[in-house]
Design a protein around this motif. Sequence first.
Motif, mmCIF file in Angstrom:
data_model
loop_
_atom_site.group_PDB
_atom_site.id
_atom_site.type_symbol
_atom_site.label_atom_id
_atom_site.label_comp_id
_atom_site.label_asym_id
_atom_site.label_seq_id
_atom_site.Cartn_x
_atom_site.Cartn_y
_atom_site.Cartn_z
ATOM 1 N N THR A 58 -74.581 105.086 -43.477
ATOM 2 C CA THR A 58 -73.271 104.690 -42.958
ATOM 3 C C THR A 58 -72.500 105.898 -42.462
ATOM 4 O O THR A 58 -71.905 105.880 -41.367
ATOM 5 N N ALA A 59 -72.495 106.979 -43.240
ATOM 6 C CA ALA A 59 -71.813 108.194 -42.810
ATOM 7 C C ALA A 59 -72.454 108.764 -41.558
ATOM 8 O O ALA A 59 -71.762 109.219 -40.639
ATOM 9 N N ALA A 60 -73.792 108.770 -41.497
ATOM 10 C CA ALA A 60 -74.483 109.295 -40.321
ATOM 11 C C ALA A 60 -74.175 108.465 -39.087
ATOM 12 O O ALA A 60 -73.971 108.999 -37.985
ATOM 13 N N SER A 61 -74.118 107.142 -39.252
ATOM 14 C CA SER A 61 -73.795 106.272 -38.124
ATOM 15 C C SER A 61 -72.380 106.520 -37.623
ATOM 16 O O SER A 61 -72.133 106.556 -36.408
ATOM 17 N N MET A 62 -71.442 106.702 -38.558
ATOM 18 C CA MET A 62 -70.065 106.976 -38.152
ATOM 19 C C MET A 62 -69.969 108.334 -37.466
ATOM 20 O O MET A 62 -69.280 108.484 -36.452
ATOM 21 N N ALA A 63 -70.659 109.334 -37.998
ATOM 22 C CA ALA A 63 -70.632 110.657 -37.375
ATOM 23 C C ALA A 63 -71.211 110.610 -35.967
ATOM 24 O O ALA A 63 -70.704 111.274 -35.051
ATOM 25 N N THR A 64 -72.260 109.821 -35.775
ATOM 26 C CA THR A 64 -72.852 109.686 -34.448
ATOM 27 C C THR A 64 -71.876 109.020 -33.484
ATOM 28 O O THR A 64 -71.776 109.417 -32.313
ATOM 29 N N LEU A 65 -71.148 108.023 -33.964
ATOM 30 C CA LEU A 65 -70.147 107.365 -33.131
ATOM 31 C C LEU A 65 -69.017 108.317 -32.775
ATOM 32 O O LEU A 65 -68.555 108.371 -31.628
ATOM 33 N N VAL A 66 -68.538 109.088 -33.753
ATOM 34 C CA VAL A 66 -67.484 110.067 -33.489
ATOM 35 C C VAL A 66 -67.944 111.059 -32.433
ATOM 36 O O VAL A 66 -67.202 111.402 -31.499
ATOM 37 N N LEU A 67 -69.175 111.522 -32.554
ATOM 38 C CA LEU A 67 -69.718 112.481 -31.596
ATOM 39 C C LEU A 67 -69.789 111.867 -30.200
ATOM 40 O O LEU A 67 -69.433 112.517 -29.202
ATOM 41 N N ALA A 68 -70.234 110.634 -30.099
ATOM 42 C CA ALA A 68 -70.311 109.976 -28.800
ATOM 43 C C ALA A 68 -68.918 109.787 -28.189
ATOM 44 O O ALA A 68 -68.718 109.988 -26.984
ATOM 45 N N ALA A 69 -67.943 109.403 -29.019
ATOM 46 C CA ALA A 69 -66.574 109.242 -28.523
ATOM 47 C C ALA A 69 -65.999 110.572 -28.057
ATOM 48 O O ALA A 69 -65.280 110.644 -27.052
ATOM 49 N N TYR A 70 -66.323 111.638 -28.790
ATOM 50 C CA TYR A 70 -65.863 112.972 -28.391
ATOM 51 C C TYR A 70 -66.449 113.354 -27.037
ATOM 52 O O TYR A 70 -65.722 113.811 -26.133
ATOM 53 N N ARG A 71 -67.749 113.182 -26.854
ATOM 54 C CA ARG A 71 -68.374 113.524 -25.579
ATOM 55 C C ARG A 71 -67.842 112.659 -24.445
ATOM 56 O O ARG A 71 -67.641 113.139 -23.323
ATOM 57 N N HIS A 72 -67.600 111.397 -24.734
ATOM 58 C CA HIS A 72 -67.073 110.481 -23.717
ATOM 59 C C HIS A 72 -65.712 110.959 -23.228
ATOM 60 O O HIS A 72 -65.427 110.954 -22.019
ATOM 61 N N ALA A 73 -64.860 111.381 -24.148
ATOM 62 C CA ALA A 73 -63.530 111.875 -23.767
ATOM 63 C C ALA A 73 -63.619 113.250 -23.109
ATOM 64 O O ALA A 73 -62.931 113.524 -22.118
ATOM 65 N N ARG A 74 -64.470 114.112 -23.644
ATOM 66 C CA ARG A 74 -64.598 115.468 -23.097
ATOM 67 C C ARG A 74 -65.059 115.444 -21.649
ATOM 68 O O ARG A 74 -64.564 116.206 -20.811
#
Length: 429
Positions: free
Chosen positions: A232-248
């Motif tokens: 669950t933590a890994a899935s959330m971290a992956t989502l956070v990373l994807a959202a960060y790249r999407h915004a960046r």
Amino acid sequence: MTTGDDAYRAFGDPEGRYPAVESVGERLLGSLLDRAHLIPARLVGPLVAQEAGHAGIDEVAILLQDIDQVDLHPLTGPGLSGAQVPIDGSPAGEAFARDESVEERLDGGRVRMHLPMLDGSDRVGVLSLVLQDPTDADRRLAQRLAGLVADLIVTKDHYTDTFARVRERRPMELAAQLQWESLPPLSMTTPDVDLAGILEPAYEVGGDSFDYALDDHVLHLAVFDAMGHGLTAASMATLVLAAYRHARRRDLPLTATHAEMDRVVAETFPGRFATGQIARLDTDTGELRWVNAGHPPALWVRDGAVVGELTGRPTRPIGYGEGTCEEHAVTLEPGDRVLFFTDGVVEERLDGGEQFGEDRLRELLEKTSAEGVSAPESVRRLSHALKAARAGRTSDDASLLLVEWKRPPRDDELAPDIPEASPTGAGSR
């Protein structure tokens, strides 16, 4: 100009000279390139050994570092030699750690050369060759061969598990697999910046992640620590990373980037959160701007000593919903380093029950910084020093991201006399 079927008519040097035949180097590197396109990954090593043998090289070993960067492990196959060796305390390991070629004198004028294999500046492993009475020209060709072999391994790695099986020395947990697959290369070096990151424990990490991107003269940086452990933590971290790249990639400001990550986590993982830091370094001026979302403050290093923390009022963790988001800034001097880390680095409990603590982290950071080694080697040594100080104990993810601003870009960034324009590993002993 030469004539004949083998003469070059389009390619020549500025003086109008056209080579009539291939050099040894052109035959070796060109044949590898020509044959490697369709060859399966399991035959990359034997192909290198075969072509190297045609060029007069006696022995070939291709060594890849394991996930936690403790040992170097050989590829196997026809024509290949080599055995597992430690990175600390072996000639091949020294080449890996120093990013420079290291030579061993053998009998009869033979030399075993250990050459760092670098994909750009990311460490792939070490190429070991035995040559007879090598000249400086032989050394240059050997280093270029090591660079080409690194590129072949990285390219073929996208289509196979062959190299991952060499690097992974024991089964990796599913959450860790998810995290490792989402990471950028662990290190990057340019004339202006040097950075490296690492995840610990390598085979069980679940919620930590980091990211970076160098666009024009802006270095983007991020470190995240998702709540909890496991998948669950890994899935959330992956989502956070994807959202960060999407915004960046849409050039959103840091504050807007935090808001987007915050919204995505709140909607997808209600009641859960991630801490993190997102930052931008202007490589022209050294200005570093950041948003701290409930994360431990980064440590600021100058001349081998910790001179402070990147403090300022923190923003609420990612996923808590709307809140005040503040951006902070400092101006670095050339040679300054900044270490971002997750709380598992300092909160681990020792045998007596006390926390590992930031004071110990500062001491180890200053020790590794004073050694004057590159960011990738500093992070490797710092990570291993942390594990040794905690007797190998890591009950929470403990990850590091170290960045050094070396200097502003030159006016002519393509100048051939920039030190980084020379083949990496040209030095030897």
